[in-house]
Design an enzyme around this catalytic site. Structure first.
Site, PDB file in Angstrom:
ATOM      1  N   THR A 140      -0.432   9.931  -3.278  1.00 26.79           N
ATOM      2  CA  THR A 140      -0.720   8.676  -3.965  1.00 26.79           C
ATOM      3  C   THR A 140      -0.218   7.509  -3.132  1.00 26.79           C
ATOM      4  OG1 THR A 140      -0.568   9.704  -6.159  1.00 26.79           O
ATOM      5  CG2 THR A 140      -0.244   7.322  -6.044  1.00 26.79           C
ATOM      6  N   SER A 141      -1.047   6.480  -2.970  1.00 26.10           N
ATOM      7  CA  SER A 141      -0.675   5.246  -2.297  1.00 26.10           C
ATOM      8  C   SER A 141      -0.234   5.538  -0.857  1.00 26.10           C
ATOM      9  CB  SER A 141       0.379   4.513  -3.120  1.00 26.10           C
ATOM     10  OG  SER A 141       0.587   3.201  -2.657  1.00 26.10           O
ATOM     11  N   SER A 142       1.028   5.310  -0.498  1.00 25.07           N
ATOM     12  CA  SER A 142       1.482   5.649   0.839  1.00 25.07           C
ATOM     13  C   SER A 142       1.265   7.129   1.125  1.00 25.07           C
ATOM     14  CB  SER A 142       2.970   5.292   0.997  1.00 25.07           C
ATOM     15  OG  SER A 142       3.416   5.524   2.303  1.00 25.07           O
ATOM     16  N   PHE A 164      -5.343   9.480  -3.389  1.00 23.43           N
ATOM     17  CA  PHE A 164      -5.415   8.537  -4.504  1.00 23.43           C
ATOM     18  C   PHE A 164      -4.876   7.171  -4.078  1.00 23.43           C
ATOM     19  CE2 PHE A 164      -5.658  12.583  -6.579  1.00 23.43           C
ATOM     20  CZ  PHE A 164      -6.442  12.377  -7.713  1.00 23.43           C
ATOM     21  N   HIS A 276      -4.028  -0.477  -8.974  1.00 25.36           N
ATOM     22  CA  HIS A 276      -3.380   0.472  -8.066  1.00 25.36           C
ATOM     23  C   HIS A 276      -2.762   1.653  -8.819  1.00 25.36           C
ATOM     24  CE1 HIS A 276      -2.019   1.518  -4.097  1.00 25.36           C
ATOM     25  NE2 HIS A 276      -0.765   1.614  -4.475  1.00 25.36           N
TER      26      HIS A 276
END
Length: 291
Positions: A140-142, A164, A276
């Site tokens: 997720t994200s980073s 994601f 986000h």
């Protein structure tokens, strides 16, 4: 940094609402091979491990930890049911973000955080009898950015990936941990340029590429939604697919989410009205992985 703090806040808010009732706990693994940046590696082994188990590498967001992603997602619970292993890496950066920007991490066996993660995978294959044809990555994200990095730099290791709210492989490349042009969605390349970046991660590699699945919310301004279209350019180029999907399914897997399939090895899911804080869809991910 304001952007990094926002990235952390949003992803923590999204995942802390979830719970984990896995049967076991994480086990820290050390001395697993080359680990130039000192990535922490934590393993989840369910009570009933399959004879030759699959392995999922599940990577946290900026400001997160292996433990936070363990408790905030359902992969360990599903491992209890299906007998696969999960590696939860822990980012060594002071802000707990993944190095997705250096030449080292973006290059096959070049170093960086990616090599530490892959060393742990190689260790798990040799030590825990993991099936090398069933090794997967998600985040997720980073962690989604690192998922893209692993898909590009280590296509020989991973068979499928699911990201994601990330950005394309190489989008954050540069001298700093944070790349504002990429994050704000102003960095645009042709499909060929994006594909060439992936191919540069392992020069001369001609084998199979991991299946790729990307997810993003249309209201994501932390890692701007424009990156979703750039990711589609990248992976359709890698697989030689048309930029026009072969099928589009509305309300899949949730209401107002749209799944676009470009071929058997790439699909992209757009979540209308979601920022986000895109919720992970673990059962869908496992279906993509064939688990």
């Amino acid at each position: 940094m304001v952007f990094r703090s926002l990235l952390t806040f949003l992803t923590v808010a999204a995942l802390t609402a979830l719970g984990n009732a896995a049967a076991g706990q994480l086990q820290q693994i050390t001395n697993f091979g080359s680990n130039p940046t000192n990535v922490g590696i934590y393993l989840y082994r369910p009570p009933n491990v399959a004879a030759s188990p699959a392995l999922i590498v599940a990577m946290h967001y900026c400001g997160g930890t292996a433990q936070a992603y363990f408790t905030g997602t359902q992969y360990a619970n599903l491992a209890d049911q299906r007998g696969f292993l999960v590696i939860y890496p822990d980012a060594p950066d002071s802000g707990n973000c993944w190095d997705v920007h250096t030449n080292a991490t973006l290059t096959h066996n070049g170093g960086g955080d990616s090599l530490g993660i892959v060393s742990a995978v190689r260790y798990a294959i040799s030590t825990y009898n993991v099936d090398p044809n069933r090794v997967f990555a998600t985040g997720t994200s980073s962690g989604a950015m690192m998922t893209n990095v692993l898909a590009g730099a280590y296509p020989d290791v991973f068979k499928a990936c699911s990201a994601f709210a990330g950005v394309p492989y190489g989008c954050f490349a540069g001298p700093d941990m944070w790349n504002n042009a990429c994050a704000t969605g102003t960095l645009s390349k042709t499909a060929q340029q994006w594909g060439d970046l992936v191919r540069s991660g392992y020069p001369g590699y001609s084998g199979a590429r991991p299946k790729m699945q990307i997810w993003q919310g249309t209201l994501d301004t932390t890692l701007n939604y424009n990156n979703f279209a750039e990711g589609i350019k990248q992976w359709t180029n890698i697989f030689g697919y048309s930029s026009n999907p072969t099928s589009v399914t509305q309300n899949s897997p949730l209401p107002n989410w749209t799944r676009s399939v470009y071929g058997p090895n790439f699909q992209a899911i757009s979540a209308a009205g979601v920022d986000h804080n895109i919720p992970t869809q673990e059962n869908d991910v496992l279906a993509w992985f064939g688990l």
